[in-house]
Design a protein around this motif. Structure first.
Motif: not given
Length: 479
Positions: A413, A416, A444
């Motif tokens: 995350e 990303k 990503a």
RNA sequence: CGGGGUGUGGCGAAGCUUGGUAUCGCGCUUGGUUCGGGACCAAGAGGCCCCGGGUUCGAAUCCCGGCACUCCGACCA
């Protein structure tokens, strides 16, 4: 009126449209022209001069280490290409084929080389018999052809110029050392000559060369924070040797397979130079590779003595070993300033009546536009110093771009988020699984760039799956 | 290979909707005046309107098919 003209000539700002900026620079700085076949480009004199300087630098380094240049044919019979199965699987989709000789259809179609491993292997099988024949340290300067779907100047040509080194060694250790050594030659060349900082490392299995055991790479960060693989070096083990039946008798009088490497650097690096150092006024060339390092511009050149003085200055610098030219064309000085800035000439020297009177000249740096008044007595030393200073400044600026845009991340995350917000490189821990690599790409939008030689410990678990981590790895969007 | 955009003197564009043989700026040539950040005046030259078909008395313009460039994606050994 002047405003109109400027707009016509102007290069698109890189902030407005980086891709357009890039192609504007390539064409307006007269590096390249398009041909009538997609993906085949014309290297104009200024662009080719850049390549010649790159060749000169690299060739000297290769030869220092005992490599010899050779030239092999450009056509590969299909059966030869197919001898190593991973290799053919990788390259066959991109091959262009010769199917006819004159009006006669050929018995076997011939591939225009996309790379020359197979040709070198065929030849090596003929000439390697004894441990005394090893190592073979060959290099070839040539063009290769890969039928790419999309093409861009320098970055992706269907036909491009490169050098490909192909070496054979008695032992795996020796071959691995060669692979590493040649990568370091590229890295050193990028940093010391092109002022391009690089990340050295190993490719993942997914990203490595078809048929290689290991692929080493140097990765550079461009101005738009995308990655450019700038040079690669492959260790093949004895896979090709087995496929092509290359054997030698070793010191113990046993039959053995030699261990192989190949390594390449192409005109793509010119795209790297452009996107690493260029600015909104055009090209900015690293001094050590610039075809013209200093442009002397006479001001009020019609006035008595000016042209003569400017040419004398040019001649002095040439004697001092500087690549220098004088622009005595009938353009206005302002036009010449802009023109040579666009073409990235590292230094320009203005010399006009006032300077001659004061026994001085005006030196202007391309990279920061600093104007320096220099006594004519000191021009040679000052130019030499400034060229080195520009190199260092370009390198530092590129290194700052690389460092400022490389982020340590602990989760997918976070990668990303960072990539969406800023682009650049993300470095994370990784378990080594292909699944995690694929997920990173999927979620990503980044591919693995390399597992750097210089490892950092960012944690104990894979940023993607949370399992125990093996390595620190770099991710990014690549050209 | 999928989706979008573009293609008109060397470059950048207008003209296309509503068909009548091409316009402008820059560049180029010549002459003159200029010359320290893309100078100015004057007179000129230069166009297979991307290519191939079709419609039409007539096509840059309308229709069909290609090709190239370009951007986004996929692919990139």
């Amino acid at each position: 009126m002047a405003q109109d003209k400027k707009q016509v000539e102007q290069i698109t700002d890189m902030e407005t449209d980086f891709a357009k900026w890039y192609t504007d620079v390539c064409t307006k700085a007269e590096l390249i022209d398009y041909s009538s076949v997609k993906g085949l480009f014309i290297l104009r004199p200024y662009g080719y001069a850049l390549w010649e300087n790159i060749q000169k630098e690299l060739d000297a380094r290769f030869k220092e280490d005992g490599h010899e240049n050779v030239y092999l044919p450009m056509l590969i019979p299909e059966s030869l290409l197919q001898k190593e199965k991973d290799h053919v699987k990788g390259f066959a989709p991109e091959c262009a084929w010769v199917t006819h000789g004159g009006n006669e259809k050929l018995e076997e179609r011939l591939c225009i080389r996309p790379t020359s491993e197979t040709l070198f292997c065929e030849h090596y099988a003929n000439i390697i018999h004894s441990w005394r024949d090893l190592p073979k340290l060959y290099n070839q300067w040539c063009s290769v052809l890969r039928w790419e779907k999309t093409s861009r100047p320098f970055l992706r040509h269907r036909e491009f110029l490169w050098q490909e080194g192909h070496t054979m060694h008695a032992t795996a250790e020796e071959a691995i050392a060669e692979t590493r050594q040649q990568l370091e030659v590229y890295a050193d060349f990028c940093e010391k000559i092109l002022a391009m900082p690089v990340v050295r490392g190993v490719k993942t299995d997914k990203e490595k060369f078809s048929g290689a055991e290991d692929t080493y790479t140097i990765e550079c960060m461009m101005h738009d924070r995308k990655a450019l693989q700038s040079g690669t070096s492959h260790y093949f083990g004895d896979g090709f040797a087995r496929a092509f039946d290359i054997t030698f008798t070793d010191k113990e009088n046993k039959q053995a397979y030699p261990h192989q490497t190949s390594w390449g650097l192409s005109t793509r690096i010119i795209g790297g130079i452009i996107m690493t150092h260029g600015d909104n006024s055009g090209l900015v060339l690293p001094p050590r590779i610039a075809p013209t390092q200093v442009m002397v511009i006479p001001v009020a050149q019609h006035k008595e003595g000016v042209l003569e003085a400017a040419d004398a200055l040019r001649a002095r610098l040439a004697v001092a070993g500087v690549r220098v030219k004088m622009d005595s064309s009938e353009q206005s000085p302002g036009w010449k300033f802009a023109e040579h800035e666009m073409k990235g000439v590292p230094l320009r020297i203005e010399l006009g009546p006032k300077d001659i009177e004061n026994k001085q000249c005006v030196i202007v740096r391309r990279d920061n536009r600093e104007k320096i008044f220099v006594s004519l007595d000191e021009v040679e030393t000052k130019v030499a110093t400034l060229l080195n200073e520009i190199h260092d400044a370009l390198y530092d600026k590129a290194l700052k771009n690389l460092n400022d845009n490389t982020y340590a991340c602990t989760s997918l995350e976070e990668v990303k988020e960072k990539m969406e917000a800023c682009g650049g490189f993300a470095k994370t821990m990784w378990c080594g699984d292909l699944q995690c690599e694929l997920r990173m790409k999927e979620e990503a939008g980044v591919s693995s760039r390399c597992i750097p030689f210089q490892q950092e410990h960012l944690g104990d678990t894979c940023a993607i799956c949370g399992k125990p981590a093996k390595k620190m790895i770099y991710w990014g969007v690549a050209y």
